[in-house]
Every structure is written in C-alpha cells, then in structure tokens.
Design a protein around this motif. Structure first.
Motif, PDB file in Angstrom:
ATOM      1  N   GLU A 187       0.812  -1.229   0.000  1.00 54.51           N
ATOM      2  CA  GLU A 187       0.000   0.000   0.000  1.00 54.51           C
ATOM      3  C   GLU A 187       0.840   1.272   0.000  1.00 54.51           C
ATOM      4  OE1 GLU A 187      -0.217  -2.551   2.183  1.00 54.51           O
ATOM      5  OE2 GLU A 187      -0.587  -1.826   4.237  1.00 54.51           O
ATOM      6  N   ASP A 188       2.157   1.133   0.125  1.00 52.11           N
ATOM      7  CA  ASP A 188       3.042   2.296  -0.007  1.00 52.11           C
ATOM      8  C   ASP A 188       3.352   2.612  -1.469  1.00 52.11           C
ATOM      9  OD1 ASP A 188       4.817   1.062   2.844  1.00 52.11           O
ATOM     10  OD2 ASP A 188       3.419   2.759   2.805  1.00 52.11           O
ATOM     11  N   THR A 189       2.913   1.765  -2.375  1.00 49.57           N
ATOM     12  CA  THR A 189       3.146   1.992  -3.793  1.00 49.57           C
ATOM     13  C   THR A 189       2.493   3.295  -4.243  1.00 49.57           C
ATOM     14  OG1 THR A 189       3.328  -0.352  -4.300  1.00 49.57           O
ATOM     15  CG2 THR A 189       2.699   1.103  -6.122  1.00 49.57           C
ATOM     16  N   ALA A 190       3.293   4.173  -4.835  1.00 52.61           N
ATOM     17  CA  ALA A 190       2.804   5.492  -5.247  1.00 52.61           C
ATOM     18  C   ALA A 190       3.944   6.245  -5.929  1.00 52.61           C
ATOM     19  CB  ALA A 190       2.314   6.286  -4.037  1.00 52.61           C
ATOM     20  N   VAL A 191       3.603   7.378  -6.504  1.00 50.99           N
ATOM     21  CA  VAL A 191       4.613   8.346  -6.918  1.00 50.99           C
ATOM     22  C   VAL A 191       4.860   9.261  -5.724  1.00 50.99           C
ATOM     23  CG1 VAL A 191       5.226  10.186  -8.520  1.00 50.99           C
ATOM     24  CG2 VAL A 191       3.862   8.239  -9.322  1.00 50.99           C
ATOM     25  N   TYR A 192       6.122   9.413  -5.382  1.00 44.24           N
ATOM     26  CA  TYR A 192       6.507  10.216  -4.230  1.00 44.24           C
ATOM     27  C   TYR A 192       7.101  11.541  -4.699  1.00 44.24           C
ATOM     28  CZ  TYR A 192       5.669   6.395  -1.011  1.00 44.24           C
ATOM     29  OH  TYR A 192       5.064   5.428  -0.255  1.00 44.24           O
ATOM     30  N   PHE A 193       6.665  12.613  -4.060  1.00 44.26           N
ATOM     31  CA  PHE A 193       7.097  13.958  -4.394  1.00 44.26           C
ATOM     32  C   PHE A 193       7.704  14.628  -3.169  1.00 44.26           C
ATOM     33  CE2 PHE A 193       4.791  14.262  -8.424  1.00 44.26           C
ATOM     34  CZ  PHE A 193       3.757  13.356  -8.245  1.00 44.26           C
ATOM     35  N   CYS A 194       8.696  15.477  -3.397  1.00 50.09           N
ATOM     36  CA  CYS A 194       9.123  16.374  -2.338  1.00 50.09           C
ATOM     37  C   CYS A 194       8.711  17.792  -2.716  1.00 50.09           C
ATOM     38  CB  CYS A 194      10.628  16.290  -2.081  1.00 50.09           C
ATOM     39  SG  CYS A 194      11.681  16.885  -3.413  1.00 50.09           S
ATOM     40  N   ALA A 195       8.549  18.606  -1.702  1.00 49.52           N
ATOM     41  CA  ALA A 195       8.134  19.986  -1.889  1.00 49.52           C
ATOM     42  C   ALA A 195       8.841  20.857  -0.860  1.00 49.52           C
ATOM     43  CB  ALA A 195       6.621  20.120  -1.759  1.00 49.52           C
ATOM     44  N   ALA A 196       8.964  22.133  -1.169  1.00 50.84           N
ATOM     45  CA  ALA A 196       9.654  23.055  -0.265  1.00 50.84           C
ATOM     46  C   ALA A 196       8.921  24.384  -0.226  1.00 50.84           C
ATOM     47  CB  ALA A 196      11.099  23.260  -0.720  1.00 50.84           C
ATOM     48  N   LYS A 226      -2.807  22.317   7.059  1.00 55.82           N
ATOM     49  CA  LYS A 226      -2.917  22.413   5.591  1.00 55.82           C
ATOM     50  C   LYS A 226      -3.613  23.691   5.146  1.00 55.82           C
ATOM     51  CE  LYS A 226      -2.956  17.391   5.017  1.00 55.82           C
ATOM     52  NZ  LYS A 226      -3.056  17.001   6.429  1.00 55.82           N
ATOM     53  N   VAL A 227      -3.343  24.804   5.813  1.00 55.97           N
ATOM     54  CA  VAL A 227      -3.924  26.085   5.411  1.00 55.97           C
ATOM     55  C   VAL A 227      -3.041  26.809   4.417  1.00 55.97           C
ATOM     56  CG1 VAL A 227      -5.228  26.349   7.538  1.00 55.97           C
ATOM     57  CG2 VAL A 227      -2.899  27.265   7.410  1.00 55.97           C
ATOM     58  N   ARG A 228      -1.863  26.247   4.175  1.00 54.23           N
ATOM     59  CA  ARG A 228      -0.929  26.832   3.214  1.00 54.23           C
ATOM     60  C   ARG A 228      -0.353  25.704   2.390  1.00 54.23           C
ATOM     61  NH1 ARG A 228       3.843  31.251   4.227  1.00 54.23           N
ATOM     62  NH2 ARG A 228       5.187  30.714   2.468  1.00 54.23           N
ATOM     63  N   SER A 229      -0.102  25.990   1.111  1.00 53.31           N
ATOM     64  CA  SER A 229       0.437  24.975   0.216  1.00 53.31           C
ATOM     65  C   SER A 229       1.920  25.209  -0.015  1.00 53.31           C
ATOM     66  CB  SER A 229      -0.285  25.033  -1.137  1.00 53.31           C
ATOM     67  OG  SER A 229      -1.657  24.757  -0.994  1.00 53.31           O
ATOM     68  N   PHE A 230       2.643  24.107  -0.244  1.00 51.31           N
ATOM     69  CA  PHE A 230       4.020  24.199  -0.680  1.00 51.31           C
ATOM     70  C   PHE A 230       4.053  24.792  -2.088  1.00 51.31           C
ATOM     71  CE2 PHE A 230       6.653  21.987   2.405  1.00 51.31           C
ATOM     72  CZ  PHE A 230       5.733  21.273   3.148  1.00 51.31           C
ATOM     73  N   ARG A 231       5.047  25.621  -2.352  1.00 46.39           N
ATOM     74  CA  ARG A 231       5.089  26.288  -3.648  1.00 46.39           C
ATOM     75  C   ARG A 231       6.110  25.708  -4.626  1.00 46.39           C
ATOM     76  NH1 ARG A 231       5.044  32.454  -1.560  1.00 46.39           N
ATOM     77  NH2 ARG A 231       6.107  31.456   0.182  1.00 46.39           N
ATOM     78  N   SER A 232       7.084  24.985  -4.151  1.00 44.41           N
ATOM     79  CA  SER A 232       8.083  24.394  -5.049  1.00 44.41           C
ATOM     80  C   SER A 232       7.969  22.881  -4.959  1.00 44.41           C
ATOM     81  CB  SER A 232       9.494  24.835  -4.650  1.00 44.41           C
ATOM     82  OG  SER A 232       9.624  26.230  -4.760  1.00 44.41           O
ATOM     83  N   TRP A 233       7.932  22.230  -6.108  1.00 46.57           N
ATOM     84  CA  TRP A 233       7.710  20.783  -6.175  1.00 46.57           C
ATOM     85  C   TRP A 233       8.717  20.114  -7.092  1.00 46.57           C
ATOM     86  CZ3 TRP A 233       3.827  18.151  -3.533  1.00 46.57           C
ATOM     87  CH2 TRP A 233       2.912  18.955  -2.858  1.00 46.57           C
TER      88      TRP A 233
END
Length: 127
Positions: free
Chosen positions: A89-98, A110-117
């Motif tokens: 169930e960990d199968t997925a595309v993994y992303f980092c963000a900053a 989660k009131v603010r979104s990461f802007r760089s992905w």
C-alpha cells in the motif's frame, strides 16, 4: 529559483527499504520546510512527512509512523526520506516539496500549500 529533483525510487519487495533523496538547486534549502507527499493511482495526493527548516521538527502521517524517517542535510542541499518495512500500500509516486512556511500550516492544518515541487519518483512495493 528553487528547483527540486527526487531520486531513489524503484521496485522493492514487501518488508524492504528505500531511501528517497530530494536535491535542491538554485537556492539554499536551509530556510525552507520540506514536505514529502505521495499519490497512488486513483487517489488524492497526501502528505506523509515533513521537516522544518531550523529546528528540524518532524511530522509523520499515521500510516508511516515508525517506518519512515525524514531528514535533511543542509550542507548537501538535500532532504531524505528513509522508508523501511515497506508495504504494497506504499506503492505510489513520491514527491518532495519546499516552502518557507511552517510545517504546522502546510502539513498539519494544511492552510498553506508548498510552492516548489519536484517531478516525483515511482515507488513500487511488490513481490
């Protein structure tokens, strides 16, 4: 301009481990909070772990607590996600963000979104 590149994904058997890297370029990563997200087919993207900029405060979603470890090496301008005891169930595309925001605002409430992905790296857990 901050650019992020993930690496380290692949195919692993259940119970195995992978370490994802998130390499930053363009600017220093030090003042940025880092988030790790994943998106499985047919599911919404979810935040799984975050690490703050200065104090290194961490956050984990319940499903990965005790199995995943987030870290950062500001000298290398890189963040990491160590993933142990992997499950199908960990199968997925993994992303980092900053982003310069707090992990409280971006990962918990989660009131603010990461802007760089980054572009994402595929993790497949299967026998």
């Amino acid at each position: 301009q901050l650019q992020l590149v993930e690496s380290g994904g692949g195919l692993v058997q259940p119970g195995g481990s992978l370490r994802l890297s998130c390499a930053a370029s363009g600017v220093t990563l030090e003042p940025y909070s880092i988030g790790w997200f994943r998106q499985a087919p047919g599911r919404e993207r979810e935040v799984i772990s975050c690490i703050s900029s200065a104090e290194g405060i961490t956050y984990y979603t319940d499903s990965v607590k005790g199995r995943f470890t987030v870290s950062r090496d500001n000298a290398m301008n890189t963040a990491y996600l160590q993933m142990d005891s992997l499950r199908p169930e960990d199968t997925a595309v993994y992303f980092c963000a900053a982003d310069r925001g707090s992990i409280q605002a971006m990962c918990i409430t989660k009131v603010r979104s990461f802007r760089s992905w980054g572009q994402g790296t595929q993790v497949t857990v299967s026998s």
